[in-house]
Design a protein around this motif. Structure first.
Motif, PDB file in Angstrom:
ATOM      1  N   GLN A   1       0.834  -1.217   0.000  1.00 56.44           N
ATOM      2  CA  GLN A   1       0.000   0.000   0.000  1.00 56.44           C
ATOM      3  C   GLN A   1       0.863   1.259   0.000  1.00 56.44           C
ATOM      4  O   GLN A   1       0.438   2.301  -0.495  1.00 56.44           O
ATOM      5  CB  GLN A   1      -0.943  -0.026   1.200  1.00 56.44           C
ATOM      6  N   THR A   2       2.085   1.173   0.554  1.00 54.92           N
ATOM      7  CA  THR A   2       2.989   2.332   0.535  1.00 54.92           C
ATOM      8  C   THR A   2       3.267   2.730  -0.907  1.00 54.92           C
ATOM      9  O   THR A   2       3.247   3.905  -1.272  1.00 54.92           O
ATOM     10  CB  THR A   2       4.324   1.965   1.228  1.00 54.92           C
TER      11      THR A   2
ATOM     12  N   ARG B   1       0.271   4.252  -2.562  1.00 54.81           N
ATOM     13  CA  ARG B   1       0.109   5.683  -2.194  1.00 54.81           C
ATOM     14  C   ARG B   1       1.036   6.543  -3.061  1.00 54.81           C
ATOM     15  O   ARG B   1       0.652   7.646  -3.451  1.00 54.81           O
ATOM     16  CB  ARG B   1       0.429   5.902  -0.718  1.00 54.81           C
TER      17      ARG B   1
ATOM     18  N   ALA C   1      -0.067   9.477  -5.470  1.00 54.96           N
ATOM     19  CA  ALA C   1       0.530  10.818  -5.369  1.00 54.96           C
ATOM     20  C   ALA C   1       1.067  11.267  -6.728  1.00 54.96           C
ATOM     21  O   ALA C   1       1.043  12.458  -7.053  1.00 54.96           O
ATOM     22  CB  ALA C   1       1.650  10.815  -4.328  1.00 54.96           C
TER      23      ALA C   1
ATOM     24  N   ARG D   1      -3.711  10.930   0.051  1.00 55.95           N
ATOM     25  CA  ARG D   1      -4.274  10.277   1.236  1.00 55.95           C
ATOM     26  C   ARG D   1      -5.794  10.159   1.144  1.00 55.95           C
ATOM     27  O   ARG D   1      -6.405   9.320   1.787  1.00 55.95           O
ATOM     28  CB  ARG D   1      -3.927  11.072   2.502  1.00 55.95           C
ATOM     29  N   GLN D   2      -6.401  11.071   0.360  1.00 58.94           N
ATOM     30  CA  GLN D   2      -7.876  11.067   0.239  1.00 58.94           C
ATOM     31  C   GLN D   2      -8.341  10.112  -0.857  1.00 58.94           C
ATOM     32  O   GLN D   2      -9.523   9.837  -0.968  1.00 58.94           O
ATOM     33  CB  GLN D   2      -8.405  12.476  -0.128  1.00 58.94           C
ATOM     34  N   LYS D   3      -7.411   9.643  -1.691  1.00 57.14           N
ATOM     35  CA  LYS D   3      -7.838   8.816  -2.830  1.00 57.14           C
ATOM     36  C   LYS D   3      -8.087   7.375  -2.378  1.00 57.14           C
ATOM     37  O   LYS D   3      -7.403   6.879  -1.481  1.00 57.14           O
ATOM     38  CB  LYS D   3      -6.763   8.851  -3.932  1.00 57.14           C
TER      39      LYS D   3
ATOM     40  N   ILE E   1       1.263  14.331  -2.188  1.00 60.63           N
ATOM     41  CA  ILE E   1       1.275  13.256  -1.184  1.00 60.63           C
ATOM     42  C   ILE E   1       0.069  13.429  -0.257  1.00 60.63           C
ATOM     43  O   ILE E   1      -0.622  12.467   0.086  1.00 60.63           O
ATOM     44  CB  ILE E   1       2.595  13.270  -0.384  1.00 60.63           C
ATOM     45  N   MET E   2      -0.217  14.699   0.117  1.00 60.41           N
ATOM     46  CA  MET E   2      -1.362  14.968   1.003  1.00 60.41           C
ATOM     47  C   MET E   2      -2.673  14.597   0.286  1.00 60.41           C
ATOM     48  O   MET E   2      -3.535  13.945   0.855  1.00 60.41           O
ATOM     49  CB  MET E   2      -1.425  16.449   1.413  1.00 60.41           C
ATOM     50  N   LYS E   3      -2.759  15.020  -0.984  1.00 60.30           N
ATOM     51  CA  LYS E   3      -3.992  14.741  -1.763  1.00 60.30           C
ATOM     52  C   LYS E   3      -4.215  13.239  -1.916  1.00 60.30           C
ATOM     53  O   LYS E   3      -5.335  12.750  -1.873  1.00 60.30           O
ATOM     54  CB  LYS E   3      -3.863  15.377  -3.159  1.00 60.30           C
TER      55      LYS E   3
END
Ligand code: AMP
Length: 247
Positions: free
Chosen positions: A69-70, A73, A77, A195-197, A191-193
């Motif tokens: 999962q890393t 992500r 990103a 997190r919502q996906k 990277i922040m965005k």
């Protein structure tokens, strides 16, 4: 059109790989893991196609243990719209991955499936061609230039004697070579965005597939390189080569 991109978590290219003492596999504990570099190129190309307005959605998929999962992500990103994680224990062989990808292809109905030309852990280069065979669709491997035209794709491939250009009917399978593009850097806001996906995790058993099981019996390290010798003359070099049976 949707694009499905298959990405694999591999030992980072900069790591010196070591065998486990029992030689049943390689050491991964505490080792830096990354997205397979060829898969980053596949994802970058899919994102560029979407950014040109030639695709509507980029879906990334990986098959592997929870740690993958890393890397999913990271793919989100970079710009993928959503991710699918098929939860399975390592090692999982190319034919099994191809069967899983085939099941997802039938569900998602992408116009393009993009994979790396090979995963740098085993250097097999089998998954893309196997998927194309199972799906019964055209494929272009080792692609260094890709152009889409309505329901067709033109792919330039790197082959031993130079460059070969193929025209394929879509949907098709593409595997990517190094010169196709340079993947973008991931920026902090992305990277922040990411997190919502969404990451859609599915157990392998939910596919109801009877998968083959390849057993790795033993791995061997390459032979240690012995130190070279210096020779003073060509005659001396020839003598050494004759003594070793090389000439
Ligand atoms: P390989 O046939 O193992 O050299 O892998 C070729 C390509 O298949 C990789 O570059 C990935 O795009 C894809 N692939 C292989 N294994 C996996 C996996 N476990 N999950 C997702 N994609 C994979």
């Amino acid at each position: 059109m949707k694009i499905l991109v298959a990405v694999k978590r591999v030992i980072d290219y900069s790591v010196r790989v070591r065998l486990k003492p029992d030689r049943a596999g390689v050491v991964t504990d505490g080792v830096k893991m990354s997205l397979n570099p060829f898969d980053e190129i596949a994802l970058e190309e899919a994102l560029r196609i979407r950014e040109r307005g030639e695709a509507t959605e980029v879906v990334v998929v990986t098959v592997g243990p929870p740690e993958v999962q890393t890397q999913l992500r990271s793919a989100l990103a970079m710009g993928a719209d959503r991710a699918i994680h098929v939860a399975a224990q390592d090692p999982i062989e190319p034919l099994s991955v191809a069967h899983i990808l085939h099941a997802l292809v039938l569900e998602i109905a992408p116009g393009l499936v993009m994979l790396g030309k090979q995963a740098i852990d085993d250097d097999l280069g089998q998954t893309g061609p196997m998927l194309a065979a199972l799906w019964g669709r055209p494929q272009a491997t080792f692609v260094s230039k890709l152009t889409l035209m309505d329901s067709k794709a033109r792919a330039v491939r790197e082959v031993d004697h130079g460059l070969e250009t193929l025209e394929l009917d879509l949907p098709a399978v593409i595997t990517t070579d190094l010169r196709l593009n340079t993947p973008r850097f991931i920026k902090m806001p992305d990277i922040m965005k990411a997190r919502q996906k969404p990451i859609d995790t599915r157990p392998l058993a939910s596919f109801g597939l009877d998968l083959p099981k390849l057993t790795i019996e033993r791995l061997e390290p390459p032979p240690e390189r012995t130190a070279g010798i210096r020779v003073e003359t060509v005659a001396e070099l020839l003598t050494h080569l004759h003594e070793r049976g090389i000439l």
